[in-house]
Design an enzyme around this catalytic site. Structure first.
Site, PDB file in Angstrom:
ATOM      1  N   THR A  93       0.755  -1.327   0.014  1.00  0.00           N
ATOM      2  CA  THR A  93       0.133   0.054  -0.033  1.00  0.00           C
ATOM      3  C   THR A  93       0.654   1.389  -0.016  1.00  0.00           C
ATOM      4  O   THR A  93       0.320   2.278  -0.593  1.00  0.00           O
ATOM      5  CB  THR A  93      -0.996   0.121   1.157  1.00  0.00           C
ATOM      6  N   CYS A  94       1.985   1.145   0.642  1.00  0.00           N
ATOM      7  CA  CYS A  94       2.808   2.518   0.696  1.00  0.00           C
ATOM      8  C   CYS A  94       3.349   2.837  -0.645  1.00  0.00           C
ATOM      9  O   CYS A  94       3.609   4.085  -0.997  1.00  0.00           O
ATOM     10  CB  CYS A  94       3.876   2.250   1.574  1.00  0.00           C
TER      11      CYS A  94
END
Length: 537
Positions: A522-523
């Site tokens: 997700t980062c």
């Protein structure tokens, strides 16, 4: 990396030679890729160092003292000078119940201004620059007492470029799943404004108390905002107003025994937006919620989408100081607008409304509250009926939540002052777009501005799997598309800048098929797909 969206036949040997062959341009590309890789490794190292510093050094040895002081103060045991400014701000906001600004031409029906993406991006960059200056002002203000000098020097020395986003100056948040907001209220209250202006750094904990593996580089923060706002949103009608005895309870308690813990603080309106609702929570919790939304705007200035649901137009107007109109009442509750506002203005409307309310006279009173000083003794007539409906509309929007709105705005403006928003020229529409992004997901734009990465498979096979992925999304409903975006990026809504300016770009990574399920980072806005065959999908 190539852009996804073209057919697989475009990945020809000639193109591969142009991008990575042995010619002169190929060597230049290789050198550029090596420099980029080294820069990415440097950023990754800084993120790792920031994680260790924030959660294993700063939080247990320094910041925990402030949180513990907040614990003692919330429990009513003692008052600490470390958070005395929070108590003063909460008391000041509670002493001044909020009243919305009304337009002189209250009945002027004005549609929401249409904002172009270029204008919004200009406002975002201006906001980002002003927030940087606000951060410096807060740091120098805190350094005047000699407590902020170390933080300033450390922050400016370790932050090389704006993309580092003040990693070493952020507020470390230990978030428990299932109670994302309630587990961080005291930490948000204990934080200095300068630290909140730097952002938050999230570490999730499982229900058993064990910390999850994962370093927050943006994705965990987006997930935290997503979970916190959804947990605070009511799925049913808003709760009843707390009793007088409940309101006289201490304003601050420990989060494990705080009054009203778990109660919703937002309620969806007729248009799906969120508006504050009353609860038995202490006023300081609404102050912390305002601070949280202020931090969300700080992250949004970097191009992130923070809030999973849009805020009400009325609340956004209150945040920027814009006046409300009759259109806001109609949009929030069309039934109330028809039965109370339009009805009282119709022919013989005052008499019909008076009879429906079973009153002898129609006074400037609503729900036992005076709409203006001396309203209990003033009767509604043809001469003042326009004033009556304007005050009635304002009371409908703010009457039950004046204290809550006052605390929320005090917390929000503690991070992002209203004067700063006015200097930037940020309208309430632009503020809402920056905070919540857009809910419509265009598959063509998603595909056009995404990248495909082959990890252990042939490039042609990677593009084939990516094309199957996009074709599958085209046939899925909007809810499932949002779920895929949340799975890959941590947020179910697209940032206001769109996929074109998403940083880092959305990436479809294809790995050899080993029977595993898809994973995500997700980062880095990356979804990893095993090289499934089409019939398996």
């Amino acid at each position: 990396m190539k852009r996804a969206g073209g057919p697989c036949v475009e990945a020809s040997p000639n193109k591969r030679q142009r991008y990575g062959g042995c010619g002169g341009s190929g060597w230049r590309d290789l050198c550029f890729a090596a420099i980029l890789q080294a820069s990415n490794m440097q950023r990754s190292a800084r993120r790792g160092l920031a994680y260790v510093w924030l959660h294993f050094v700063y939080e247990p040895l320094i910041y925990r003292r402030r949180v513990q002081a907040a614990h003692e103060f919330l429990a009513g045991r003692s008052r600490s000078q470390l958070i005395s400014d929070v108590e003063d701000a909460v008391n000041s906001a509670e002493a001044k119940p909020f009243r919305a600004v009304l337009r002189d031409d209250f009945w002027h029906q004005q549609d929401s201004p249409v904002e172009t993406r270029d204008t919004l991006m200009q406002r975002r960059l201006l906001l980002r620059a002003e927030l940087e200056l606000q951060l410096q002002r807060q740091q120098w203000k805190e350094s005047a007492s000699g407590r902020g000098f170390v933080a300033i020097s450390c922050n400016f020395r370790l932050r090389v470029d704006p993309k580092q986003r003040h990693y070493f100056g952020k507020v470390p948040l230990e978030v428990k799943r299932g109670s994302a907001f309630d587990s961080t209220v005291e930490a948000i209250l204990a934080a200095k404004p300068s630290h909140l202006l730097s952002g938050v750094h999230v570490r999730f904990h499982e229900s058993g108390g064990f910390a999850e593996a994962g370093v927050d580089s943006g994705g965990l923060t987006r997930e935290f905002f997503e979970l916190a706002i959804k947990e605070l949103s009511a799925d049913v009608s808003p709760p009843s107003r707390p009793t007088r005895q409940q309101r006289q309870q201490p304003k601050f308690r420990r989060s494990v025994s705080v009054e009203g813990i778990g109660q919703p603080m937002f309620c969806p309106q007729a248009d799906g937006s969120l508006m504050l609702v009353p609860s038995s929570r202490p006023p300081a919790v609404y102050f912390a919620l305002g601070r949280l939304v202020g931090v969300a705007l700080v992250h949004a200035s970097y191009g992130d989408s923070a809030l999973p649901l849009p805020l009400s137009d009325c609340l956004l107007k209150c945040m920027v100081g814009a006046p409300i109109t009759s259109a806001d009442v109609r949009k929030r509750d069309p039934v109330y607008y028809k039965n109370r506002i339009e009805a009282v203005l119709s022919v013989q409307g005052r008499h019909m409304v008076t009879a429906a309310l079973m009153e002898e006279k129609l006074l400037f009173v609503e729900g036992g509250r005076e709409l203006k000083p001396g309203g209990a003794a003033e009767e509604v007539t043809d001469a003042n009926v326009m004033e009556y409906v304007a005050l009635l509309s304002e009371d409908y929007i703010c009457g039950d939540v004046r204290t809550e709105i006052s605390e929320f705005l005090a917390g929000f403006h503690d991070i992002v002052p209203r004067k700063l928003l006015q200097q930037v020229g940020l309208s309430w529409v632009q503020l809402g777009n920056l905070l919540s992004g857009v809910d419509h997901i265009d598959i063509e734009a998603w595909r056009r501005y995404s990248q495909v990465r082959a990890a252990g498979v042939a490039e042609e096979e990677a593009y084939s799997v990516a094309n199957i992925f996009w074709d599958t999304l085209e046939h899925w409903p909007a809810v499932e598309r949002s779920a895929v975006l949340a799975f890959a990026s941590g947020c179910s809504r697209l940032p206001a800048c769109g996929f074109a300016l998403l940083d880092p770009p959305f990436t479809v990574e294809v790995t050899p098929c080993s029977g595993k399920l898809p994973t995500s980072h997700t980062c880095f806005n990356t979804i990893t797909l095993p090289a499934y065959a089409q019939e398996m999908l």
